[in-house]
Each structure stands twice: as C-alpha cells, then as structure tokens.
Design an enzyme around this catalytic site. Structure first.
Site, PDB file in Angstrom:
ATOM      1  N   ALA A 129       0.807  -1.222   0.000  1.00 51.51           N
ATOM      2  CA  ALA A 129       0.000   0.000   0.000  1.00 51.51           C
ATOM      3  C   ALA A 129       0.839   1.272   0.000  1.00 51.51           C
ATOM      4  CB  ALA A 129      -0.924  -0.025   1.214  1.00 51.51           C
ATOM      5  N   ASN A 197       2.061  -4.993   7.554  1.00 53.27           N
ATOM      6  CA  ASN A 197       2.606  -5.217   6.210  1.00 53.27           C
ATOM      7  C   ASN A 197       3.326  -3.981   5.679  1.00 53.27           C
ATOM      8  OD1 ASN A 197       1.819  -7.972   5.685  1.00 53.27           O
ATOM      9  ND2 ASN A 197      -0.275  -7.220   5.750  1.00 53.27           N
ATOM     10  N   HIS A 227      -0.679   6.702   3.422  1.00 51.15           N
ATOM     11  CA  HIS A 227       0.659   6.448   3.969  1.00 51.15           C
ATOM     12  C   HIS A 227       1.637   7.432   3.335  1.00 51.15           C
ATOM     13  CE1 HIS A 227      -0.801   2.699   5.669  1.00 51.15           C
ATOM     14  NE2 HIS A 227      -1.270   2.368   4.481  1.00 51.15           N
TER      15      HIS A 227
HETATM   16  N1  LIG Z   1       1.572  -6.751   1.411  1.00 53.03           N
HETATM   17  C1  LIG Z   1       0.566  -5.931   1.715  1.00 53.03           C
HETATM   18  O1  LIG Z   1       0.652  -4.722   1.649  1.00 53.03           O
HETATM   19  C2  LIG Z   1      -0.740  -6.544   2.149  1.00 53.03           C
HETATM   20  C3  LIG Z   1      -1.917  -5.811   2.077  1.00 53.03           C
HETATM   21  C4  LIG Z   1      -3.096  -6.416   2.455  1.00 53.03           C
HETATM   22  C5  LIG Z   1      -3.097  -7.710   2.956  1.00 53.03           C
HETATM   23  N2  LIG Z   1      -1.924  -8.380   3.053  1.00 53.03           N
HETATM   24  C6  LIG Z   1      -1.873  -9.733   3.628  1.00 53.03           C
HETATM   25  O2  LIG Z   1      -2.299 -10.691   2.682  1.00 53.03           O
HETATM   26  C7  LIG Z   1      -2.839 -11.813   3.363  1.00 53.03           C
HETATM   27  C8  LIG Z   1      -4.183 -12.195   2.735  1.00 53.03           C
HETATM   28  O3  LIG Z   1      -5.099 -11.117   2.820  1.00 53.03           O
HETATM   29  P1  LIG Z   1      -6.645 -11.269   2.374  1.00 53.03           P
HETATM   30  O4  LIG Z   1      -7.229  -9.900   2.416  1.00 53.03           O
HETATM   31  O5  LIG Z   1      -6.742 -12.062   1.116  1.00 53.03           O
HETATM   32  O6  LIG Z   1      -7.218 -12.135   3.596  1.00 53.03           O
HETATM   33  P2  LIG Z   1      -8.576 -13.013   3.640  1.00 53.03           P
HETATM   34  O7  LIG Z   1      -8.905 -13.125   5.082  1.00 53.03           O
HETATM   35  O8  LIG Z   1      -9.597 -12.491   2.711  1.00 53.03           O
HETATM   36  O9  LIG Z   1      -8.107 -14.472   3.101  1.00 53.03           O
HETATM   37  C9  LIG Z   1      -7.181 -15.282   3.781  1.00 53.03           C
HETATM   38  C10 LIG Z   1      -7.480 -16.744   3.484  1.00 53.03           C
HETATM   39  O10 LIG Z   1      -6.445 -17.552   4.091  1.00 53.03           O
HETATM   40  C11 LIG Z   1      -7.059 -18.789   4.462  1.00 53.03           C
HETATM   41  N3  LIG Z   1      -6.180 -19.511   5.390  1.00 53.03           N
HETATM   42  C12 LIG Z   1      -5.933 -19.224   6.694  1.00 53.03           C
HETATM   43  N4  LIG Z   1      -5.017 -20.114   7.182  1.00 53.03           N
HETATM   44  C13 LIG Z   1      -4.683 -20.944   6.172  1.00 53.03           C
HETATM   45  C14 LIG Z   1      -3.787 -22.037   6.044  1.00 53.03           C
HETATM   46  N5  LIG Z   1      -3.026 -22.453   7.059  1.00 53.03           N
HETATM   47  N6  LIG Z   1      -3.700 -22.674   4.858  1.00 53.03           N
HETATM   48  C15 LIG Z   1      -4.454 -22.266   3.808  1.00 53.03           C
HETATM   49  N7  LIG Z   1      -5.316 -21.220   3.860  1.00 53.03           N
HETATM   50  C16 LIG Z   1      -5.426 -20.573   5.029  1.00 53.03           C
HETATM   51  C17 LIG Z   1      -8.400 -18.366   5.029  1.00 53.03           C
HETATM   52  O11 LIG Z   1      -9.329 -19.451   5.080  1.00 53.03           O
HETATM   53  C18 LIG Z   1      -8.811 -17.268   4.037  1.00 53.03           C
HETATM   54  O12 LIG Z   1      -9.592 -17.781   2.983  1.00 53.03           O
HETATM   55  C19 LIG Z   1      -2.953 -11.402   4.851  1.00 53.03           C
HETATM   56  O13 LIG Z   1      -1.887 -11.960   5.599  1.00 53.03           O
HETATM   57  C20 LIG Z   1      -2.808  -9.902   4.817  1.00 53.03           C
HETATM   58  O14 LIG Z   1      -2.180  -9.398   6.001  1.00 53.03           O
HETATM   59  C21 LIG Z   1      -0.769  -7.832   2.641  1.00 53.03           C
END
Ligand SMILES: NC(=O)c1ccc[n+]([C@@H]2O[C@H](COP(=O)([O-])OP(=O)(O)OC[C@H]3O[C@@H](n4cnc5c(N)ncnc54)[C@H](O)[C@@H]3O)[C@@H](O)[C@H]2O)c1
Length: 276
Positions: A129, A197, A227
């Site tokens: 972001a 993140n 940000h």
């Molecule tokens: N890099 C960045 O700037 C940034 C920005 C936003 C989100 N993220 C990260 O990306 C990741 C995903 O975000 P999202 O919005 O898609 O989340 P989300 O909650 O929509 O989806 C996450 C999925 O992971 C699954 N899950 C949980 N544990 C699991 C496991 N052990 N094995 C397989 N699947 C599993 C859940 O069932 C869910 O479907 C998060 O960790 C979030 O912090 C990063």
C-alpha cells in the site's frame, strides 16, 4: 512432430480469500500469455471449491498444501494464518519461488531469505500500500539519515485495539485529527498488528529499521487510508504518499496492495522488470 512444450510459469495459490481469489481471476483472464493457474488451496475447502467452480477449472482444486506445492513453479501466499512462515518455508524447501503477500511475517526472517538463495528460487515481495520502494531501495545503498512513515486513517478499524484501550483512547470519540501513536517499527508492529505489512515492507526495503519513526494519525475527516513516507540522506530527499481506497472484495485491504501483488507476479512471469 514433437508436441509443443508449455513454457508458461505454473502458479499455485494458497489462500482463497480476497487477495488470492482476485489474483486467481487475473491469472486466468489477463496473464495467460506468461503463466497459468495450476493449483489453489485453502484450509476452508468450500472456498477452494467455490473459486475453482467460478473459474470453470475443477482440476486446480487441491486438497493439501503438499499437493498444491507439487503442482506449481511459483506459490502465491495469500493467507491469514499463524503458520505462514512454515508455509513459505515448505515451498522454498521444494525449490519453488514464493510471492509473499503477508510481508509482515518476514520481519526477522533471514532464514527464509537464505533458504531461497540456497535453493536458487525467489522470494518476491510486493510494494503493497506504499509507493516509491524503487527509490527507497536505491537510496539505502548509500545510507538513509532520517526516515518516517505517517499513516492517516479514519477511526473505524481501530475499535477493540488493546493498545488504545490501555491508553484510555476510545477511537469512536475522536472528533479531530489526533496522533494516536509515535514510535519505532517494533513498537508499532506490537501495538497495531493490522499495519504490519506496510511497516515491514518499508523496513525490508530501507534496511534501516532502527531509524524508522512510525506515526499514526486518526481523524473522522479522513476518507482513505493514506501512507506518507519521508526520508533524507546523501541522495537528497524523497517524499511519497498514497491515498488508498479499499479493495472491492475486502474493506480491510487496500486495493493498491492487491494490484501491487498482481504487478509483481506479472513482472516475474514475463521476465520484464521495470523500475524495481
Ligand atoms: N503486502 C501488503 O501490503 C498486504 C496488504 C493487504 C493484505 N496483506 C496480507 O495478505 C494476506 C491475505 O489477505 P486477504 O485480504 O486475502 O485475507 P482473507 O482473510 O480475505 O483471506 C485469507 C485466506 O487464508 C485462508 N487460510 C488461513 N489459514 C490458512 C492455512 N493455514 N492454509 C491455507 N489457507 C489458510 C483463510 O481461510 C482465508 O480464505 C494477509 O496476511 C494480509 O495481512 C498484505
């Protein structure tokens, strides 16, 4: 005549939530020239089935992480899991590159970077972001003197935050611009894990974690999550700002973060890296 070999990068996705589903749709719709989706997996099997059905690709639904990793060359990690690090380790140990969305899990994870190097595979981290990581990485080569990350957000999303509760701050009562936190990355990560993140990505790019001053300002006037990154050094001065709208599929995720994951994957699969 010999059958033509399909040289496209085989992509597996772990996590079929907001980010994983969107990346899956983009691969099948827009990125077909350079890659193909060979597997998806989630601990919630209903999500796997729903996504594979919506893409009309029943064969990509995998029933275990091992099966998923076996099916691909590059794993997209998009989970909200306690064991994210071990998921990444398992893929790297199998010599598969990993696009890691949960960058916060890579703070203090030099073991994973070393494993990727040892196994000749890549650990790909999207800019998320924030903007300007290309310039920040370049600046870090000669050293950064001062660096700060100022996050501005509406109070929504800070309810039930234990750090604020302890400080006696009720976010719903905030009526004007209020600095609710100022401190180091380590302190910010502890107090506001949802911001992890952005702080982690900046830390890894700038290689100056001790120097980064994190501020969080809250106001009901703010309509976006923004940000601002500011740094100075022998290179001069850099200021970048993003005003992020939320992802249409998940109000907790900035749309730009999802797009940056897609762009990182596109560059990796096409072999063309611009401004990285
Ligand atoms: N890099 C960045 O700037 C940034 C920005 C936003 C989100 N993220 C990260 O990306 C990741 C995903 O975000 P999202 O919005 O898609 O989340 P989300 O909650 O929509 O989806 C996450 C999925 O992971 C699954 N899950 C949980 N544990 C699991 C496991 N052990 N094995 C397989 N699947 C599993 C859940 O069932 C869910 O479907 C998060 O960790 C979030 O912090 C990063």
């Amino acid at each position: 005549m010999k059958p033509k070999t399909d040289r496209r990068v085989k992509i597996g996705i772990i996590g079929c939530g907001a980010i994983g589903s969107r990346i899956a749709r983009s691969i099948t719709k827009d990125f077909q020239r350079d890659c193909r989706l060979t597997g998806i997996y989630d601990i919630d099997q209903n999500k796997v089935d729903r996504l594979s059905q919506s893409l009309s690709l029943s064969e990509i639904a995998k029933r275990s992480m091992t099966e998923l990793i076996r099916s691909c060359d590059c794993l997209v990690e998009a989970v909200t899991a306690k064991n994210t690090r071990s998921i990444i380790r398992q893929a790297l140990a199998a010599k598969k590159s990993v696009l890691c969305m949960s960058v916060g899990k890579l703070l203090n994870s030099s073991d994973l970077f070393l494993l990727a190097k040892k196994n000749h595979c890549h650990l790909l981290l999207p800019s998320g972001a924030i903007a300007g990581l290309d310039a920040i990485k370049a600046a870090s080569l000669v050293g950064i003197d001062t660096i700060s990350l100022t996050t501005r957000k509406p109070p929504v999303g800070f309810e039930d935050n234990p750090y604020l509760k302890k400080k006696g701050i009720d976010p719903s009562k905030i009526k004007k611009k209020t600095l609710i936190f100022e401190g180091s990355v380590a302190q910010a990560v502890k107090a506001f894990p949802r911001n992890i993140n952005v702080a982690a990505t900046l830390t890894l790019a700038a290689r100056a974690s001790q120097k980064i001053l994190v501020r969080i300002i809250v106001s009901p006037e703010y309509k976006t999550n923004s940000h601002t990154v500011e740094l100075t050094g022998t290179f001069g001065r850099i200021v970048t700002q993003t005003d992020n709208l939320v992802c249409p599929d998940n109000p907790k995720t900035s749309y730009l973060a999802v797009l940056s994951g897609l762009q990182t994957l596109k560059q990796y699969c096409s072999g063309v890296f611009i401004g990285t």
